[in-house]
Scaffold this active site. Structure first.
Site, mmCIF file in Angstrom:
data_model
loop_
_atom_site.group_PDB
_atom_site.id
_atom_site.type_symbol
_atom_site.label_atom_id
_atom_site.label_comp_id
_atom_site.label_asym_id
_atom_site.label_seq_id
_atom_site.Cartn_x
_atom_site.Cartn_y
_atom_site.Cartn_z
ATOM 1 C CG HIS A 172 9.414 -0.921 13.854
ATOM 2 N ND1 HIS A 172 10.475 -1.225 14.672
ATOM 3 C CD2 HIS A 172 9.948 -0.400 12.722
ATOM 4 C CE1 HIS A 172 11.610 -0.886 14.063
ATOM 5 N NE2 HIS A 172 11.310 -0.396 12.883
ATOM 6 C CB ALA B 215 11.552 7.553 14.032
ATOM 7 C CG HIS C 54 19.136 4.345 11.962
ATOM 8 N ND1 HIS C 54 18.299 5.380 11.629
ATOM 9 C CD2 HIS C 54 18.367 3.233 11.979
ATOM 10 C CE1 HIS C 54 17.061 4.918 11.470
ATOM 11 N NE2 HIS C 54 17.085 3.619 11.663
ATOM 12 C CG HIS D 294 15.406 1.992 6.624
ATOM 13 N ND1 HIS D 294 16.578 2.664 6.860
ATOM 14 C CD2 HIS D 294 14.842 1.806 7.841
ATOM 15 C CE1 HIS D 294 16.715 2.870 8.154
ATOM 16 N NE2 HIS D 294 15.670 2.350 8.774
ATOM 17 C CG ASP E 250 6.504 5.012 1.552
ATOM 18 O OD1 ASP E 250 7.505 5.360 0.885
ATOM 19 O OD2 ASP E 250 6.368 5.288 2.761
ATOM 20 N N GLY E 251 6.822 5.547 -2.044
ATOM 21 C CA GLY E 251 6.919 6.777 -2.816
ATOM 22 C C GLY E 251 7.230 7.997 -1.972
ATOM 23 C CG HIS F 129 10.227 6.012 3.774
ATOM 24 N ND1 HIS F 129 8.869 5.950 3.963
ATOM 25 C CD2 HIS F 129 10.782 6.033 5.021
ATOM 26 C CE1 HIS F 129 8.607 5.936 5.259
ATOM 27 N NE2 HIS F 129 9.746 5.984 5.922
ATOM 28 C CG ASP G 143 10.728 1.148 8.926
ATOM 29 O OD1 ASP G 143 10.721 0.598 10.042
ATOM 30 O OD2 ASP G 143 11.316 2.221 8.700
ATOM 31 C CG LEU H 27 9.973 10.311 6.215
ATOM 32 C CD1 LEU H 27 10.702 9.793 4.977
ATOM 33 C CD2 LEU H 27 8.468 10.257 5.991
#
Length: 394
Positions: free
Chosen positions: A63, A143, A198, A219, A251-252, A254, A276, A310
């Site tokens: 994004h 989000a 989502h 994701h 990233d550990g 999420h 992301d 998140l």
């Protein structure tokens, strides 16, 4: 330009090869050779010593970065993103939208189309648009702004596609909508890659949507119904599938490293590493906006100020690769494919991108033995160098 690359290691499409030479001619890869043949006239050799040559990274879900966001509706912001990404090893990316009103999305698509059709020098190349929203449901909104959620509407995608000049390549949808299956079928017929995100769909709903064309799970584990032994949910649909792809944010935060490891090891050729990343990527901790939502970043972790969800990440794709090398038992070549070839495969671009195979566009990285990025090359031309950046800062 015509030259050979010499290095200690090359991350090829299916293995890590030691030593040898890789030909680059007119912006495309030639063959890798263990021994350089006699050539006439003499072709230059770029000797990188103990370095590793790796394919350029392809971020298919991003994004923003460096304070800029795709939804800024500003070509300056898009140019900043493209200019910064080579420092993270990214040579190709899909600018990714957020859920928003139709007018805002139309403007955003027009701006991204300008970047795609008039690419910058010394910058990563945008390869298409990922439309993440507005066809979502509220339970796993993350989000995304639920104010703009709506049922899948292919007519709206057609309007956005026209505004983008045909550059939308990936569209996400919540699988539980009754309209999801015919919507995904129309996307597939139009050559657009469907994705599931989502969504609170059950296994049967997600399975139907996947078979209709929702072949990318956005994701994975985040923003979807989870795995239960009596209700497999959306996560279980992916794990049960044969041909679908799953994005992972490594990233550990999420997803737990152990879950990242078993998921990737279970289906390494169907795993896609993404960032992301939102605008706080490559930026210090602080307060930012993600679309219309206020976000606070602490310790590199982005969360909405309203409810603590998140909110994207600040992850860099090369760091995701390094993390997966640590957290899995997979070899370097298998992990690297997750951030180069697999993303290209997921959106049908692997014929020209994603690996060092002969005939493909010569996007490559030069890495030191400890996997520090030294140089980034796009289409056979150097676009970023750590040494030049250091010299410029002195």
């Amino acid at each position: 330009m015509h030259y050979f690359l010499k290095a200690d290691y090359f991350i090829m499409e299916d293995e890590l090869r030691q030593g040898g030479y890789l030909e680059v001619k007119d912006g495309h890869f030639g063959n890798w050779r263990p021994i350089l043949p006699a050539v006439e006239p003499v072709i230059p050799i770029i000797d990188y010593g103990k370095a590793t040559i790796a394919p350029g990274l392809f971020d298919t879900h991003i994004h923003g970065v460096g304070g800029a966001d795709v939804m800024d509706g500003d070509t300056t912001a898009l140019h900043r993103m493209a200019a910064l990404l080579p420092a993270a090893g990214v040579t190709r990316f899909l600018p990714t939208t957020l859920t928003a009103g139709t007018v805002e999305l139309l403007d955003c698509c027009r701006k991204v189309a300008e970047l795609i059709e008039r690419p910058m020098e010394n910058a990563a190349r945008a390869e298409g648009i990922f439309l993440e929203g507005p066809f979502f449901t509220e339970k796993h909104k993350g989000a995304q702004n639920p104010r703009y959620f709506k049922a899948p509407d292919y007519a709206e995608v057609e309007r956005l596609q026209q505004a983008s000049g045909g550059h939308i390549v990936k569209v996400a949808v919540a699988a539980e909508y009754p309209e999801a299956v015919p919507f995904l079928e129309k996307l597939r017929q139009a050559g657009i890659h469907g994705a599931l995100a989502h969504t609170d769909a059950n296994f049967e709903q997600a399975d139907r949507a996947m078979k209709a064309g929702g072949q990318i799970f956005v994701h994975l584990y985040n923003g979807m119904s989870g795995l239960h032994h009596r209700e497999p949910g959306v996560v279980g649909t992916y794990l049960h599938s044969e041909h679908a792809f799953a994005e992972l944010i490594a990233d550990g935060h999420h997803v737990h490293p152990a879950v990242l490891a078993f998921t990737a090891q279970f289906k390494p050729d169907r795993t896609i590493l993404i960032t992301d990343s939102m605008r706080a990527g490559m930026m210090p901790d602080g307060e930012y906006l993600l679309g219309e939502l206020a976000v606070e970043v602490q310790g590199g972790i982005a969360r909405t100020k309203k409810d603590g969800s998140l909110a994207g990440s600040t992850l860099q794709l090369l760091d995701a690769v390094k993390n997966m090398v640590m957290w899995t038992t997979l070899d370097l070549a298998a992990v690297w494919r997750m951030a180069s070839l697999n993303p290209a495969r997921s959106v049908g671009m692997d014929g020209r991108l994603g690996s060092l195979r002969a005939g493909k566009v010569a996007d490559f990285l030069v890495l030191t033995p400890d996997m520090t990025l030294q140089e980034t090359w796009l289409a056979g031309r150097k676009i970023w160098s750590a040494e030049e950046k250091t010299n410029a800062n002195q």
